[in-house]
Design a protein around this motif. Structure first.
Motif, PDB file in Angstrom:
ATOM      1  N   LEU B  66      -3.091  -1.279  -9.820  1.00 32.51           N
ATOM      2  CA  LEU B  66      -3.382  -0.223 -10.796  1.00 32.51           C
ATOM      3  C   LEU B  66      -2.143   0.618 -11.094  1.00 32.51           C
ATOM      4  CD1 LEU B  66      -6.922   1.043  -9.711  1.00 32.51           C
ATOM      5  CD2 LEU B  66      -6.305   0.114 -11.958  1.00 32.51           C
ATOM      6  N   GLY B  67      -1.239   0.691 -10.135  1.00 31.01           N
ATOM      7  CA  GLY B  67      -0.018   1.473 -10.314  1.00 31.01           C
ATOM      8  C   GLY B  67       0.748   1.071 -11.560  1.00 31.01           C
ATOM      9  N   ILE B  68       0.753  -0.212 -11.861  1.00 27.95           N
ATOM     10  CA  ILE B  68       1.450  -0.654 -13.072  1.00 27.95           C
ATOM     11  C   ILE B  68       0.486  -0.748 -14.263  1.00 27.95           C
ATOM     12  CG2 ILE B  68       1.283  -3.136 -12.493  1.00 27.95           C
ATOM     13  CD1 ILE B  68       4.176  -1.405 -14.408  1.00 27.95           C
ATOM     14  N   THR B  69      -0.740  -1.182 -14.016  1.00 27.17           N
ATOM     15  CA  THR B  69      -1.646  -1.381 -15.156  1.00 27.17           C
ATOM     16  C   THR B  69      -2.025  -0.055 -15.818  1.00 27.17           C
ATOM     17  OG1 THR B  69      -2.490  -3.280 -13.907  1.00 27.17           O
ATOM     18  CG2 THR B  69      -3.630  -2.727 -15.926  1.00 27.17           C
ATOM     19  N   LEU B  70      -2.214   0.981 -15.013  1.00 29.19           N
ATOM     20  CA  LEU B  70      -2.516   2.302 -15.595  1.00 29.19           C
ATOM     21  C   LEU B  70      -1.337   2.798 -16.435  1.00 29.19           C
ATOM     22  CD1 LEU B  70      -4.288   4.016 -12.544  1.00 29.19           C
ATOM     23  CD2 LEU B  70      -5.347   3.468 -14.763  1.00 29.19           C
ATOM     24  N   MET B  71      -0.139   2.552 -15.942  1.00 29.75           N
ATOM     25  CA  MET B  71       1.054   2.971 -16.683  1.00 29.75           C
ATOM     26  C   MET B  71       1.152   2.214 -18.008  1.00 29.75           C
ATOM     27  SD  MET B  71       4.858   3.647 -15.328  1.00 29.75           S
ATOM     28  CE  MET B  71       5.594   2.120 -14.923  1.00 29.75           C
ATOM     29  N   THR B 118     -11.286   5.367  -3.078  1.00 31.67           N
ATOM     30  CA  THR B 118     -10.786   6.395  -3.984  1.00 31.67           C
ATOM     31  C   THR B 118     -10.013   5.760  -5.132  1.00 31.67           C
ATOM     32  OG1 THR B 118     -10.534   7.771  -2.038  1.00 31.67           O
ATOM     33  CG2 THR B 118      -9.477   8.557  -4.068  1.00 31.67           C
ATOM     34  N   VAL B 119     -10.329   6.211  -6.324  1.00 32.49           N
ATOM     35  CA  VAL B 119      -9.601   5.749  -7.503  1.00 32.49           C
ATOM     36  C   VAL B 119      -8.348   6.603  -7.632  1.00 32.49           C
ATOM     37  CG1 VAL B 119      -9.706   5.488 -10.014  1.00 32.49           C
ATOM     38  CG2 VAL B 119     -11.742   5.043  -8.612  1.00 32.49           C
ATOM     39  N   PRO B 120      -7.180   5.973  -7.799  1.00 36.96           N
ATOM     40  CA  PRO B 120      -5.956   6.775  -7.857  1.00 36.96           C
ATOM     41  C   PRO B 120      -5.939   7.734  -9.056  1.00 36.96           C
ATOM     42  CG  PRO B 120      -5.504   4.491  -8.443  1.00 36.96           C
ATOM     43  CD  PRO B 120      -6.908   4.540  -7.952  1.00 36.96           C
ATOM     44  N   ALA B 121      -5.400   8.927  -8.823  1.00 38.36           N
ATOM     45  CA  ALA B 121      -5.293   9.916  -9.898  1.00 38.36           C
ATOM     46  C   ALA B 121      -4.204   9.476 -10.877  1.00 38.36           C
ATOM     47  CB  ALA B 121      -4.943  11.273  -9.306  1.00 38.36           C
ATOM     48  N   PRO B 122      -4.411   9.742 -12.164  1.00 41.17           N
ATOM     49  CA  PRO B 122      -3.398   9.345 -13.138  1.00 41.17           C
ATOM     50  C   PRO B 122      -2.086  10.105 -12.921  1.00 41.17           C
ATOM     51  CG  PRO B 122      -5.153  10.599 -14.194  1.00 41.17           C
ATOM     52  CD  PRO B 122      -5.562  10.399 -12.773  1.00 41.17           C
ATOM     53  N   LEU B 123      -0.987   9.436 -13.147  1.00 40.07           N
ATOM     54  CA  LEU B 123       0.322  10.070 -13.000  1.00 40.07           C
ATOM     55  C   LEU B 123       0.755  10.649 -14.341  1.00 40.07           C
ATOM     56  CD1 LEU B 123       2.136   7.288 -10.912  1.00 40.07           C
ATOM     57  CD2 LEU B 123       1.175   9.446 -10.063  1.00 40.07           C
ATOM     58  N   TYR B 158       2.025  -7.706  -9.675  1.00 35.59           N
ATOM     59  CA  TYR B 158       0.804  -8.470  -9.402  1.00 35.59           C
ATOM     60  C   TYR B 158       1.078  -9.627  -8.436  1.00 35.59           C
ATOM     61  CZ  TYR B 158      -2.804  -6.197 -12.142  1.00 35.59           C
ATOM     62  OH  TYR B 158      -3.747  -5.301 -12.577  1.00 35.59           O
ATOM     63  N   GLY B 159       2.315 -10.090  -8.395  1.00 35.68           N
ATOM     64  CA  GLY B 159       2.658 -11.120  -7.414  1.00 35.68           C
ATOM     65  C   GLY B 159       2.432 -10.600  -6.003  1.00 35.68           C
ATOM     66  N   THR B 160       2.798  -9.353  -5.796  1.00 31.23           N
ATOM     67  CA  THR B 160       2.594  -8.719  -4.492  1.00 31.23           C
ATOM     68  C   THR B 160       1.116  -8.402  -4.265  1.00 31.23           C
ATOM     69  OG1 THR B 160       4.835  -7.826  -4.572  1.00 31.23           O
ATOM     70  CG2 THR B 160       3.290  -6.741  -3.074  1.00 31.23           C
ATOM     71  N   ALA B 161       0.445  -7.962  -5.324  1.00 33.97           N
ATOM     72  CA  ALA B 161      -0.985  -7.642  -5.194  1.00 33.97           C
ATOM     73  C   ALA B 161      -1.801  -8.877  -4.811  1.00 33.97           C
ATOM     74  CB  ALA B 161      -1.508  -7.043  -6.503  1.00 33.97           C
ATOM     75  N   ALA B 259       8.877  -1.194  -6.127  1.00 33.61           N
ATOM     76  CA  ALA B 259       7.924  -0.773  -7.156  1.00 33.61           C
ATOM     77  C   ALA B 259       7.866   0.755  -7.245  1.00 33.61           C
ATOM     78  CB  ALA B 259       6.540  -1.350  -6.865  1.00 33.61           C
ATOM     79  N   GLU B 260       7.880   1.400  -6.085  1.00 30.54           N
ATOM     80  CA  GLU B 260       7.823   2.862  -6.076  1.00 30.54           C
ATOM     81  C   GLU B 260       9.055   3.457  -6.746  1.00 30.54           C
ATOM     82  OE1 GLU B 260       7.127   4.008  -2.044  1.00 30.54           O
ATOM     83  OE2 GLU B 260       4.931   3.886  -2.274  1.00 30.54           O
ATOM     84  N   LEU B 261      10.199   2.881  -6.434  1.00 32.04           N
ATOM     85  CA  LEU B 261      11.440   3.337  -7.067  1.00 32.04           C
ATOM     86  C   LEU B 261      11.377   3.169  -8.580  1.00 32.04           C
ATOM     87  CD1 LEU B 261      14.432   2.119  -4.862  1.00 32.04           C
ATOM     88  CD2 LEU B 261      13.944   4.458  -5.613  1.00 32.04           C
ATOM     89  N   PHE B 262      10.857   2.029  -8.991  1.00 31.58           N
ATOM     90  CA  PHE B 262      10.752   1.761 -10.426  1.00 31.58           C
ATOM     91  C   PHE B 262       9.833   2.785 -11.103  1.00 31.58           C
ATOM     92  CE2 PHE B 262       8.352  -0.115 -13.928  1.00 31.58           C
ATOM     93  CZ  PHE B 262       9.378  -0.407 -14.801  1.00 31.58           C
ATOM     94  N   ILE B 263       8.652   2.971 -10.512  1.00 33.93           N
ATOM     95  CA  ILE B 263       7.673   3.883 -11.124  1.00 33.93           C
ATOM     96  C   ILE B 263       8.209   5.317 -11.165  1.00 33.93           C
ATOM     97  CG2 ILE B 263       5.357   4.884 -10.828  1.00 33.93           C
ATOM     98  CD1 ILE B 263       4.462   2.086  -9.853  1.00 33.93           C
ATOM     99  N   GLN B 264       8.948   5.697 -10.130  1.00 36.51           N
ATOM    100  CA  GLN B 264       9.544   7.049 -10.114  1.00 36.51           C
ATOM    101  C   GLN B 264      10.393   7.318 -11.357  1.00 36.51           C
ATOM    102  OE1 GLN B 264      11.779   7.681  -6.485  1.00 36.51           O
ATOM    103  NE2 GLN B 264       9.897   7.567  -5.247  1.00 36.51           N
TER     104      GLN B 264
END
Lengths: 231, 268
Positions: B66-71, B118-123, B158-161, B259-264
């Motif tokens: 969801l971290g990437i799909t929500l974005m 828990t559903v992650p909160a939107p960033l 998604y490869g990691t997921a 992934a975290e670095l990228f999303i940041q």
């Protein structure tokens, strides 16, 4: 029809000029020769020996062999497309087909090594008699068919693999075939890159048994997948 | 809705199959997760309590996806509402991609809710990349650049997921199929960018981000890998496989730290 000498050539690699007596001497000296000699007495023995069925095997090994078979098919297809371009193939099209061919080479050779020589199926000769490589529409339609079939099959294989390392490796290849599929779709009808996704935003998938059923006819040898894992 | 199927999948999960996963340890490691003894509360929905042996790795993997799909969904929402000046024939294709993202997010969100997670909160996203790309929604080229990296990273995350969901055939299958959809989106966006004059193909060559913007480049770290297992793919077995082809032929998974670095880089 008896062709014992032809059979001996296949089995021992001896030159065709060798006499039958000498062949028998040879054959008697090698392991498993009894089978060869016995088969020489049967009719059509060469057909039986050369055109044996290929069984993909079971469990992860079977799934990987199936992936290997599919990559052989795609590699052979693009190899032919590039080697015998249809009239009017543009430089851009040559570039795309060549790239895709090389990706399939990479997939094929990787799987061959990953399976190891004792477990990998052999290279299987393809049967493209149903494809008119001189006609752009025929080539594009088959490219679409192969890419969709392989993408769906790899998605199915990924669902069934049990060893995580193998899963990751096949996953890496599956999405590249999905990229190919999207582009071929767009070439044929712009905007159809994701026509196969469903109402959950998921691409299509197919279980190994039913997907094998639709690619069998493109091989000159009969392929069995009866021991492959099922959904 | 496929919730019924998911529950069925969870019920069908054989404990033996879970143990067959040789590198379970590495899965946990890659997510930085603690081994959770407690099963997620899906048990409440399942009649076969004993077989619903899951760890929170499954839920964490869904949250990761969801971290990437929500974005992505937010990006296309803004793009479609702010009238990016794309060619008219492109409009329907972008909307199709947007629709797929919405569906994927709804699907995973429903899974999390149904399993009591828990559903992650939107960033809060910054698609202008901290004033480096202020025309992201007013310039077609800028829009395509961001779309490209979000799609490629989608495939990679998604490869990691997928690996994190390995113990649950149903959820794993869902992630695989979404990953495949992502690859289709990525190829299309790349084709659009190529048609707009950027010299590139629908697959990732080396670790080339086709830009000099650092936040985007982070999405391609490690994509230039030519080693698969113990084999170097370049010219493997004497086949004509260039370095470029060797890297293009495999979409590398992106692990949590990357992934975290990228999303940041894309958040405020």
């Amino acid at each position: 029809m008896k062709e014992p000498m032809k059979q001996s050539d296949e089995a021992t690699g001896s030159p065709s000029g060798v006499s039958r007596r000498k062949f028998l001497t040879y054959a008697g000296a090698i392991a498993g020769a009894g089978v060869i000699i016995a088969s020489c007495h049967k009719k059509d023995d060469n057909v039986v020996a050369v055109q044996a069925d290929i069984d993909l095997g079971s469990a992860d090994q079977g799934l990987l062999n199936y992936a290997y078979l599919l990559q052989q098919l795609e590699a052979a297809f693009y190899e032919t497309v590039v080697k015998y371009p249809y009239p009017g193939m543009t430089a851009t099209e040559v570039g795309f087909f060549t790239n895709m061919r090389d990706h399939e080479y990479a997939h094929r050779e990787f799987l061959k090594n990953y399976l190891t020589p004792t477990k990998a199926i052999p290279m299987v000769e393809v049967d493209f008699s149903s494809i008119d490589f001189n006609l752009k529409s025929s080539v594009m339609a088959k490219a679409k068919f192969f890419e969709e079939t392989v993408t769906n099959a790899l998605n199915g294989i990924c669902k069934l693999l049990t060893f995580s390392d193998s899963l990751v490796l096949v996953t890496k290849m599956a999405s590249v075939d999905a990229r190919h599929s999207a582009i071929i779709n767009d070439f044929i009808t712009p905007g159809t890159f994701a026509e196969s996704t469903d109402s959950n935003g998921m691409d299509a998938t197919q279980d190994p048994q039913s997907s094998l059923d639709i690619v069998r006819k493109f091989f000159k040898r009969t392929i069995s997948g009866i021991y492959l894992p099922k959904y | 809705m496929k919730i019924k199927n998911i529950i069925k999948g969870i019920e069908n999960l054989e404990p033996a199959a879970f143990e067959q996963t040789e590198d379970r340890r590495s899965i946990l490691k890659s997510f930085g997760a603690k081994i959770a003894a407690a099963a997620i509360p899906v048990i409440a929905l399942s009649s076969k309590k004993s077989s619903a042996k899951t760890t929170d790795v499954l839920a964490e993997s869904i949250v990761f996806a969801l971290g990437i799909t929500l974005m992505q969904e937010k990006f296309y929402l803004l793009a479609t509402t702010q009238n990016v000046p794309w060619p008219p024939e492109v409009e329907a294709n972008i909307k199709k991609i947007y629709k797929d993202k919405q569906a994927q997010n709804k699907y995973w969100t429903d899974v999390l809710v149904a399993t009591g997670n828990t559903v992650p909160a939107p960033l809060s996203y910054n698609f202008a990349l901290h004033n480096q790309l202020n025309d992201v929604f007013t310039n077609y080229s800028s829009f395509l650049l961001v779309a490209q990296v979000l799609e490629d990273v989608g495939v990679r995350m998604y490869g990691t997921a997928v690996l994190g969901l390995v113990t649950n055939k149903a959820l794993r299958g869902d992630a695989i199929n979404m990953r495949s959809a992502n690859a289709r989106h990525a190829a299309h966006i790349r084709l659009l960018r190529r048609n707009a004059g950027v010299d590139m193909m629908p697959w990732i060559t080396g670790n080339n981000a086709n830009t000099v913007i650092g936040e985007v480049i982070k999405g391609y770290q490690g994509e230039d890998n030519t080693m698969q297992g113990i084999y170097n793919i370049t010219n493997l077995n004497g086949a004509k496989i260039s370095f470029n082809a060797a890297t293009e032929a495999f979409d590398e998974p992106m692990e949590k730290a990357e992934a975290e670095l990228f999303i940041q880089g894309f958040t405020t």
